[in-house]
Enzyme design. Structure first.
Site, PDB file in Angstrom:
ATOM      1  N   GLY A  39      -1.096 -10.107  -8.008  1.00  0.00           N
ATOM      2  CA  GLY A  39      -2.370 -10.260  -8.717  1.00  0.00           C
ATOM      3  C   GLY A  39      -3.001  -8.898  -8.908  1.00  0.00           C
ATOM      4  O   GLY A  39      -2.642  -7.927  -8.219  1.00  0.00           O
ATOM      5  N   ASN A  40      -3.953  -8.860  -9.811  1.00  0.00           N
ATOM      6  CA  ASN A  40      -4.603  -7.591 -10.151  1.00  0.00           C
ATOM      7  C   ASN A  40      -5.260  -6.936  -8.924  1.00  0.00           C
ATOM      8  O   ASN A  40      -5.452  -7.581  -7.888  1.00  0.00           O
ATOM      9  CB  ASN A  40      -5.665  -7.851 -11.240  1.00  0.00           C
ATOM     10  CG  ASN A  40      -5.984  -6.609 -12.055  1.00  0.00           C
ATOM     11  OD1 ASN A  40      -5.508  -5.509 -11.769  1.00  0.00           O
ATOM     12  ND2 ASN A  40      -6.798  -6.776 -13.082  1.00  0.00           N
ATOM     13  N   GLU A  57       0.223  -4.821   2.228  1.00  0.00           N
ATOM     14  CA  GLU A  57       0.626  -3.672   1.417  1.00  0.00           C
ATOM     15  C   GLU A  57       0.451  -2.373   2.212  1.00  0.00           C
ATOM     16  O   GLU A  57      -0.557  -2.201   2.896  1.00  0.00           O
ATOM     17  CB  GLU A  57      -0.292  -3.648   0.212  1.00  0.00           C
ATOM     18  CG  GLU A  57      -0.037  -2.578  -0.770  1.00  0.00           C
ATOM     19  CD  GLU A  57      -0.972  -2.784  -1.950  1.00  0.00           C
ATOM     20  OE1 GLU A  57      -0.481  -3.158  -3.003  1.00  0.00           O
ATOM     21  OE2 GLU A  57      -2.182  -2.607  -1.782  1.00  0.00           O
ATOM     22  N   GLN A 105       4.264   6.763  -7.436  1.00  0.00           N
ATOM     23  CA  GLN A 105       5.063   5.546  -7.652  1.00  0.00           C
ATOM     24  C   GLN A 105       6.427   5.636  -6.971  1.00  0.00           C
ATOM     25  O   GLN A 105       6.979   4.614  -6.564  1.00  0.00           O
ATOM     26  CB  GLN A 105       5.224   5.255  -9.150  1.00  0.00           C
ATOM     27  CG  GLN A 105       3.922   4.855  -9.851  1.00  0.00           C
ATOM     28  CD  GLN A 105       3.252   3.609  -9.278  1.00  0.00           C
ATOM     29  OE1 GLN A 105       3.864   2.830  -8.540  1.00  0.00           O
ATOM     30  NE2 GLN A 105       1.982   3.423  -9.590  1.00  0.00           N
ATOM     31  N   GLU A 138       2.561  -8.780   0.522  1.00  0.00           N
ATOM     32  CA  GLU A 138       1.538  -8.378  -0.445  1.00  0.00           C
ATOM     33  C   GLU A 138       2.193  -7.407  -1.425  1.00  0.00           C
ATOM     34  O   GLU A 138       2.653  -6.340  -1.038  1.00  0.00           O
ATOM     35  CB  GLU A 138       0.373  -7.689   0.269  1.00  0.00           C
ATOM     36  CG  GLU A 138      -0.722  -7.292  -0.696  1.00  0.00           C
ATOM     37  CD  GLU A 138      -1.960  -6.739  -0.011  1.00  0.00           C
ATOM     38  OE1 GLU A 138      -1.986  -6.664   1.223  1.00  0.00           O
ATOM     39  OE2 GLU A 138      -2.904  -6.369  -0.731  1.00  0.00           O
ATOM     40  N   ARG A 139       2.266  -7.820  -2.659  1.00  0.00           N
ATOM     41  CA  ARG A 139       2.931  -7.046  -3.712  1.00  0.00           C
ATOM     42  C   ARG A 139       4.421  -6.859  -3.411  1.00  0.00           C
ATOM     43  O   ARG A 139       4.951  -7.345  -2.418  1.00  0.00           O
ATOM     44  CB  ARG A 139       2.263  -5.707  -3.946  1.00  0.00           C
ATOM     45  CG  ARG A 139       0.947  -5.803  -4.652  1.00  0.00           C
ATOM     46  CD  ARG A 139       0.721  -4.596  -5.549  1.00  0.00           C
ATOM     47  NE  ARG A 139      -0.543  -4.692  -6.248  1.00  0.00           N
ATOM     48  CZ  ARG A 139      -0.695  -5.373  -7.363  1.00  0.00           C
ATOM     49  NH1 ARG A 139       0.331  -5.986  -7.908  1.00  0.00           N
ATOM     50  NH2 ARG A 139      -1.870  -5.442  -7.949  1.00  0.00           N
TER      51      ARG A 139
HETATM   52  N1  DCP Z   1      -1.558   0.734  -6.920  1.00  0.00           N
HETATM   53  C1  DCP Z   1      -0.910   1.487  -7.878  1.00  0.00           C
HETATM   54  N2  DCP Z   1       0.423   1.305  -8.089  1.00  0.00           N
HETATM   55  C2  DCP Z   1       1.107   0.385  -7.395  1.00  0.00           C
HETATM   56  C3  DCP Z   1       0.458  -0.417  -6.449  1.00  0.00           C
HETATM   57  C4  DCP Z   1      -0.896  -0.213  -6.237  1.00  0.00           C
HETATM   58  O1  DCP Z   1      -1.542   2.329  -8.533  1.00  0.00           O
HETATM   59  N3  DCP Z   1       2.422   0.247  -7.624  1.00  0.00           N
HETATM   60  C5  DCP Z   1      -2.984   1.017  -6.629  1.00  0.00           C
HETATM   61  C6  DCP Z   1      -3.974   0.112  -7.286  1.00  0.00           C
HETATM   62  C7  DCP Z   1      -5.111   0.064  -6.303  1.00  0.00           C
HETATM   63  C8  DCP Z   1      -4.445   0.265  -4.944  1.00  0.00           C
HETATM   64  O2  DCP Z   1      -3.177   0.863  -5.236  1.00  0.00           O
HETATM   65  O3  DCP Z   1      -6.007   1.139  -6.517  1.00  0.00           O
HETATM   66  C9  DCP Z   1      -4.239  -1.030  -4.205  1.00  0.00           C
HETATM   67  O4  DCP Z   1      -4.038  -2.022  -5.176  1.00  0.00           O
HETATM   68  P1  DCP Z   1      -3.530  -3.473  -4.928  1.00  0.00           P
HETATM   69  O5  DCP Z   1      -3.876  -4.346  -6.060  1.00  0.00           O
HETATM   70  O6  DCP Z   1      -2.074  -3.411  -4.644  1.00  0.00           O
HETATM   71  O7  DCP Z   1      -4.293  -3.896  -3.594  1.00  0.00           O
HETATM   72  P2  DCP Z   1      -5.794  -4.416  -3.388  1.00  0.00           P
HETATM   73  O8  DCP Z   1      -6.259  -3.812  -2.116  1.00  0.00           O
HETATM   74  O9  DCP Z   1      -6.611  -4.187  -4.610  1.00  0.00           O
HETATM   75  O10 DCP Z   1      -5.514  -5.934  -3.210  1.00  0.00           O
HETATM   76  P3  DCP Z   1      -6.537  -7.142  -3.027  1.00  0.00           P
HETATM   77  O11 DCP Z   1      -7.924  -6.657  -3.285  1.00  0.00           O
HETATM   78  O12 DCP Z   1      -6.045  -8.161  -4.018  1.00  0.00           O
HETATM   79  O13 DCP Z   1      -6.362  -7.577  -1.605  1.00  0.00           O
END
Ligand code: DCP
Length: 222
Positions: free
Chosen positions: A19-20, A43, A72, A95-96
């Site tokens: 998810g986003n 993650e 990346q 997660e991811r």
């Molecule tokens: N990110 C990125 N490239 C990736 C994975 C993540 O640039 N391949 C970045 C995007 C966010 C940060 O890493 O700034 C974490 O993003 P995620 O969406 O993976 O995690 P969140 O903490 O936002 O998840 P949630 O709020 O859904 O728990």
């Protein structure tokens, strides 16, 4: 569901939570910590913020052209570690994944000309090797589907230092990447069936939404 993959070790039923940014993946994982037979793998964001003392997440947002490839590449390695993590639990919740890293984030960088073709090719060679050697098996994907405006608000509220400069427009574009991959299925292939969860709901009612998908996760692995 027939499982054709090579079972070198104990092979848990593997669920990806996708998810986003700000869609609630961590909250979803935390909800499942109450179950003993579920291994939850958050993650590795702390690793991205400290790779040999370097905050790659911060560098990436500060200068995507300069640090996009570095960031990346490291994300891909850390995701590979999660995919290959051995557990005796019958269910592994991640997660991811290496898939969303490539299909959403790397793809976005390629489209935005952040990653030049030679850099994208290096990431792709690693990706193809990793995903064609049956070391990244997936059985189910949970897609936490949320509108960009809602995740933007959540991102602002959690106030992560590295994300301070992230605009709503970026979240809209990342939303489209996730939508095309997991909802419309017009971009790349899904490595497993997708279950869509309404992730717009407020914290007070979202746990009920999570509870509803619990049988899907538990029954399919029996
Ligand atoms: N990110 C990125 N490239 C990736 C994975 C993540 O640039 N391949 C970045 C995007 C966010 C940060 O890493 O700034 C974490 O993003 P995620 O969406 O993976 O995690 P969140 O903490 O936002 O998840 P949630 O709020 O859904 O728990």
């Amino acid at each position: 569901m027939e499982n054709k993959r090579i079972k070198l070790h104990h092979s848990p039923f593997t669920v990806l939570v996708e998810g986003n940014i700000g869609s609630g993946k961590t909250t979803f994982l935390n909800y499942f910590k109450q179950y003993q037979n579920v291994c939850t793998l958050a993650e590795p964001i702390e690793m991205w913020k400290n790779c040999g003392g370097h905050n790659l997440l911060r560098y990436m947002y500060e200068d995507r052209e300069r640090w996009g490839f570095t960031f990346q590449s490291y994300v891909q390695l850390t995701m590979l570690k999660q995919h290959t993590f051995q557990t005796n639990s019958s269910i592994k919740l991640m997660e991811r994944s290496i898939y969303s890293a490539r299909y959403c984030f790397v793809e976005k960088m390629i489209r935005d000309d952040i990653l030049p073709p030679p850099s994208a090719s290096v990431i792709d060679e690693w990706f193809k090797w990793a995903t064609s050697n049956t070391i990244c098996p997936v059985d189910l994907i949970i897609y936490l589907r949320a509108s960009p405006e809602v995740v933007y608000q959540r991102m602002r509220e959690r106030n992560r230092e590295e994300e301070k400069s992230v605009p709503l427009q970026y979240l809209r574009e990342m939303h489209e990447m996730h939508e095309n991959w997991l909802y419309h299925k017009t971009m790349f292939t899904c490595p497993a069936p997708v279950l869509v969860v309404n992730a717009d709901l407020d914290k007070s009612v979202i746990l009920e939404e999570y509870r509803k998908v619990t049988p899907n996760i538990f029954s399919t692995c029996l």
